[in-house]
Scaffold this motif. Structure first.
Motif, PDB file in Angstrom:
ATOM      1  N   ILE A 248       0.834  -1.205   0.000  1.00  0.00           N
ATOM      2  CA  ILE A 248       0.000   0.000   0.000  1.00  0.00           C
ATOM      3  C   ILE A 248       0.866   1.251   0.000  1.00  0.00           C
ATOM      4  O   ILE A 248       0.611   2.208  -0.739  1.00  0.00           O
ATOM      5  CB  ILE A 248      -0.945  -0.019   1.222  1.00  0.00           C
ATOM      6  N   VAL A 249       1.904   1.260   0.842  1.00  0.00           N
ATOM      7  CA  VAL A 249       2.801   2.417   0.900  1.00  0.00           C
ATOM      8  C   VAL A 249       3.497   2.623  -0.446  1.00  0.00           C
ATOM      9  O   VAL A 249       3.650   3.753  -0.929  1.00  0.00           O
ATOM     10  CB  VAL A 249       3.824   2.240   2.029  1.00  0.00           C
ATOM     11  N   TYR A 250       3.905   1.525  -1.080  1.00  0.00           N
ATOM     12  CA  TYR A 250       4.585   1.629  -2.383  1.00  0.00           C
ATOM     13  C   TYR A 250       3.666   2.265  -3.420  1.00  0.00           C
ATOM     14  O   TYR A 250       4.064   3.212  -4.129  1.00  0.00           O
ATOM     15  CB  TYR A 250       5.021   0.241  -2.851  1.00  0.00           C
ATOM     16  N   TYR A 251       2.434   1.769  -3.538  1.00  0.00           N
ATOM     17  CA  TYR A 251       1.525   2.312  -4.544  1.00  0.00           C
ATOM     18  C   TYR A 251       1.094   3.736  -4.196  1.00  0.00           C
ATOM     19  O   TYR A 251       0.814   4.543  -5.101  1.00  0.00           O
ATOM     20  CB  TYR A 251       0.297   1.418  -4.681  1.00  0.00           C
ATOM     21  N   ALA A 252       1.021   4.065  -2.903  1.00  0.00           N
ATOM     22  CA  ALA A 252       0.606   5.416  -2.520  1.00  0.00           C
ATOM     23  C   ALA A 252       1.631   6.464  -2.926  1.00  0.00           C
ATOM     24  O   ALA A 252       1.262   7.617  -3.199  1.00  0.00           O
ATOM     25  CB  ALA A 252       0.359   5.474  -1.016  1.00  0.00           C
ATOM     26  N   PHE A 253       2.897   6.079  -2.972  1.00  0.00           N
ATOM     27  CA  PHE A 253       3.955   7.044  -3.287  1.00  0.00           C
ATOM     28  C   PHE A 253       4.509   6.865  -4.696  1.00  0.00           C
ATOM     29  O   PHE A 253       5.595   7.367  -4.993  1.00  0.00           O
ATOM     30  CB  PHE A 253       5.104   6.920  -2.277  1.00  0.00           C
ATOM     31  N   THR A 254       3.787   6.181  -5.564  1.00  0.00           N
ATOM     32  CA  THR A 254       4.225   6.017  -6.950  1.00  0.00           C
ATOM     33  C   THR A 254       3.071   6.333  -7.889  1.00  0.00           C
ATOM     34  O   THR A 254       1.906   6.363  -7.491  1.00  0.00           O
ATOM     35  CB  THR A 254       4.719   4.580  -7.219  1.00  0.00           C
ATOM     36  N   ASP A 255       3.410   6.550  -9.148  1.00  0.00           N
ATOM     37  CA  ASP A 255       2.387   6.786 -10.163  1.00  0.00           C
ATOM     38  C   ASP A 255       2.162   5.514 -10.967  1.00  0.00           C
ATOM     39  O   ASP A 255       2.643   4.438 -10.610  1.00  0.00           O
ATOM     40  CB  ASP A 255       2.782   7.954 -11.072  1.00  0.00           C
ATOM     41  N   GLY A 256       1.433   5.631 -12.080  1.00  0.00           N
ATOM     42  CA  GLY A 256       1.122   4.463 -12.885  1.00  0.00           C
ATOM     43  C   GLY A 256       2.332   3.811 -13.521  1.00  0.00           C
ATOM     44  O   GLY A 256       2.283   2.626 -13.874  1.00  0.00           O
TER      45      GLY A 256
END
Length: 264
Positions: free
Chosen positions: A29-37
């Motif tokens: 979750i943290v990874y996807y929250a701080f990255t874009d597509g």
């Protein structure tokens, strides 16, 4: 070589479970929250969340719905728990069980039955979305408010109530100055158990034909559209809110316990 058993080894299954089903998903979750597509590091998800009127409005609506639901549950649950705890009946545990039994029935069946009742009373349940949402949430989470309050009131030292009465306090004064302060831990526990789930339980809204989004439904819409980045960001924001509420209530409970210990 003889293997020696250590009691600390009993925590290994729990550690494996915690790592696989709590820590690892949290990192995702943290990874996807701080990255874009494209997997590039960015803060744009946070900026979009706190600058979008849609998401902020949903957050405020969710919080308002949760607060009203919690207050309704508290107003209903406290007198109920007080009467059950102070009742001289030997079978009062049976009465308590009557409030818990609805939890044994399938959630979908209970909300469907409630929808039919509201439809018979109101005619068009979509005309009162906020009211029906509060009724549905309160119906769902009321037992979670009654149980902590009942436990807290049941454990009250009756000698303190008798001492207050012997000192000339009437029943209202005894309740306001002794019973209510000593039951604060149960109130905090019940409010926490109702407030936090109420902000995300969008199933009640969907089943009662409420077209308004709350945080749970907003997260679900992002993940349904395969937008894991914004969905994870909102999940992370909710996680931080839950953490803050938990820390505040825990500190309040500790202060209340210390104050009661000093008074005693």
């Amino acid at each position: 070589m003889k293997l020696r058993f250590n009691r600390s080894q009993l925590c290994i299954p729990y550690a494996v479970f915690l790592t696989a089903f709590v820590i690892a998903p949290l990192f995702v979750i943290v990874y996807y929250a701080f990255t874009d597509g494209q997997g590039q590091f960015t803060f744009s998800n946070f900026i979009n969340f706190f600058t979008s009127t849609n998401t902020l409005g949903t957050l405020l609506y969710s919080f308002a719905l949760a607060v009203v639901t919690t207050l309704v549950c508290l107003v209903i649950a406290y007198p109920t728990a007080y009467i059950l705890a102070r009742s001289p009946l030997k079978k009062k545990h049976v009465l308590l069980m009557l409030f818990i039994m609805p939890m044994w029935i399938n959630f979908t069946l209970r909300i469907t039955a409630l929808k039919e009742i509201l439809s018979a009373i109101e005619g068009n349940i979509s005309a009162y979305p906020f009211l029906n949402s509060v009724i549905g949430m309160a119906y769902d989470f009321l037992p979670f408010m009654i149980l902590p309050l009942y436990t807290s009131l049941q454990k009250l030292d009756k000698s303190l109530l008798e001492a207050a009465s012997d000192l000339g306090a009437d029943k209202l004064t005894v309740f306001l100055r002794v019973t209510l302060p000593l039951s604060v831990p149960g109130i905090i526990s019940g409010m926490t158990m109702v407030l936090l789930p109420s902000m995300t339980n969008y199933v009640v809204l969907d089943m009662l034909y409420n077209s308004t989004y709350i945080m749970g439904s907003l997260i679900g819409s992002y993940f349904s559209a395969y937008d894991w980045n914004n969905g994870s960001l909102i999940s992370l924001v909710l996680l931080v809110i839950i953490l803050i509420v938990t820390l505040v209530t825990d500190r309040f409970s500790d202060k209340d316990s210390n104050a009661r210990g000093a008074v005693l």
